[in-house]
Write a protein that holds these residues in place. Structure first.
Motif, mmCIF file in Angstrom:
data_model
loop_
_atom_site.group_PDB
_atom_site.id
_atom_site.type_symbol
_atom_site.label_atom_id
_atom_site.label_comp_id
_atom_site.label_asym_id
_atom_site.label_seq_id
_atom_site.Cartn_x
_atom_site.Cartn_y
_atom_site.Cartn_z
ATOM 1 N N TRP A 290 0.271 -1.923 -4.896
ATOM 2 C CA TRP A 290 -0.861 -2.067 -3.515
ATOM 3 C C TRP A 290 -2.423 -1.571 -5.460
ATOM 4 N N ARG B 108 0.390 5.133 0.612
ATOM 5 C CA ARG B 108 1.007 4.159 1.910
ATOM 6 C C ARG B 108 0.828 4.812 3.215
ATOM 7 N N TRP C 150 -2.271 6.348 4.521
ATOM 8 C CA TRP C 150 -3.306 5.460 4.899
ATOM 9 C C TRP C 150 -2.975 4.906 6.390
ATOM 10 N N GLU C 151 -1.740 4.182 6.365
ATOM 11 C CA GLU C 151 -1.417 4.213 7.265
ATOM 12 C C GLU C 151 -1.255 5.254 8.460
ATOM 13 N N ALA D 292 -2.176 -1.734 5.528
ATOM 14 C CA ALA D 292 -1.315 -1.569 4.218
ATOM 15 C C ALA D 292 0.233 -3.049 4.171
#
Length: 317
Positions: A265, A279, A282-283, A303
């Motif tokens: 990504w 990840r 970010w989540e 994501a």
């Protein structure tokens, strides 16, 4: 620009072994970017056989086309983004508070360090856009670099023998860009006059690659048009460029990158755990690692799910 593929493939990379003065034509692949009104880009880095050129680890060419590009806030980690517009203007906003217009022949360099977020929207209604989006892998996963954004409107000029250009990052024949670089690196846009040609000096300890933006050129004896990336390896002291009708090319170079990378990504890590941690950060609705981009009322790009299995480095072939 974000990698907006809904199912991004892992792109693991191992340090090059035995890189030499070779020539490889690396074909561009068309990648549809969701959320950009069916906009497609031509992606030439990373490749399975050549994942990096120096620390350059990602290269997309977008346009020329008329489109309303609206990329909501998204994260980056372990890299620098280099936005190089050829036509059109893009509004860049990031979690540091930057809010600028990205214009042609201006370098817009965002250093993520361990984490940053930004958004990109074209200015005007369906303007003509054309440009390059490149990523540079940061050494050590970016832990030693602080998040930053630089805009350089007055870049140094290279004046060669019938070839001239703009030094975007690094140094070419004494013309040095003020842009921050964390590894020995070169990026330059070169113009070859119609019916003319010349030899551009190169550092033999760098590996290099050439992408045609407009026109057609013979580079190091190889005919090249827009689309593929011509990889030139190391050991070269000059790059002969000849064009009958004139051409614009982008020259990449850098000291071969000696660290293993796993790209997935918008993250460049050193192993599976680096990517998973980025990840998850970010989540997390309460995340502070990437910060927030003002002006979007909390809207952002989530994501995508990780692929099954463990992300592993892959050897250069």
């Amino acid at each position: 620009m974000s990698n907006l593929e809904p199912r991004p493939e892992e792109t693991p990379c191992r340090a090059p072994e035995g890189v030499g003065g070779e020539v490889r034509l690396l074909e561009s692949r068309r990648v549809p970017l969701g959320g950009l009104r069916a906009m497609e880009v031509g992606r030439t880095l990373p490749q399975r056989t050549v994942p990096t050129v120096g620390a350059w680890c990602f290269l997309d060419c977008f346009g020329p086309e008329r489109t309303d590009m609206r990329v909501l806030p998204h994260p980056h980690a372990g890299l620098q983004t280099v936005t190089w517009p050829i036509r059109g203007e893009i509004r860049h906003r990031d979690s540091l508070g930057s809010d600028v217009a990205v214009k042609p022949e201006q370098l817009n360099l965002m250093t993520s360090g361990p984490g940053i977020a930004h958004s990109e929207f074209t200015l005007g209604r369906e303007p003509m856009v054309h440009g390059l989006q490149l990523w540079v892998a940061l050494p050590g996963g970016g832990t030693a670099a602080r998040p930053d954004f630089e805009q350089h409107a007055d870049l140094p000029r290279y004046e060669g023998d019938r070839v001239r250009g703009i030094v975007v990052i690094g140094e070419l024949d004494g013309a040095a860009s003020p842009a921050s670089a964390y590894t020995p690196l070169l990026g330059a846009q070169l113009e070859v006059a119609p019916g003319a040609g010349g030899a551009v000096p190169l550092r033999p300890d760098f590996e290099h690659a050439v992408l045609v933006i407009e026109g057609a050129v013979e580079a190091a004896g190889t005919a090249l048009e827009p689309g593929p990336l011509l990889y030139l390896g190391t050991g070269r002291e000059e790059l002969p460029l000849v064009s009958s009708g004139g051409a614009t090319v982008f020259l990449l170079g850098g000291e071969p990158f000696g660290e293993e990378l796993v790209m997935w990504w918008n993250f460049v890590g050193r192993d599976h755990e680096d990517v998973v941690a980025a990840r998850e950060a970010w989540e997390d609705p309460d995340q502070t690692r990437f910060g927030a981009v003002a002006g979007h009322d909390g809207a952002r790009i989530p994501a995508p799910p990780l692929p099954g299995g463990r992300l592993r480095p892959r050897r250069r072939r």
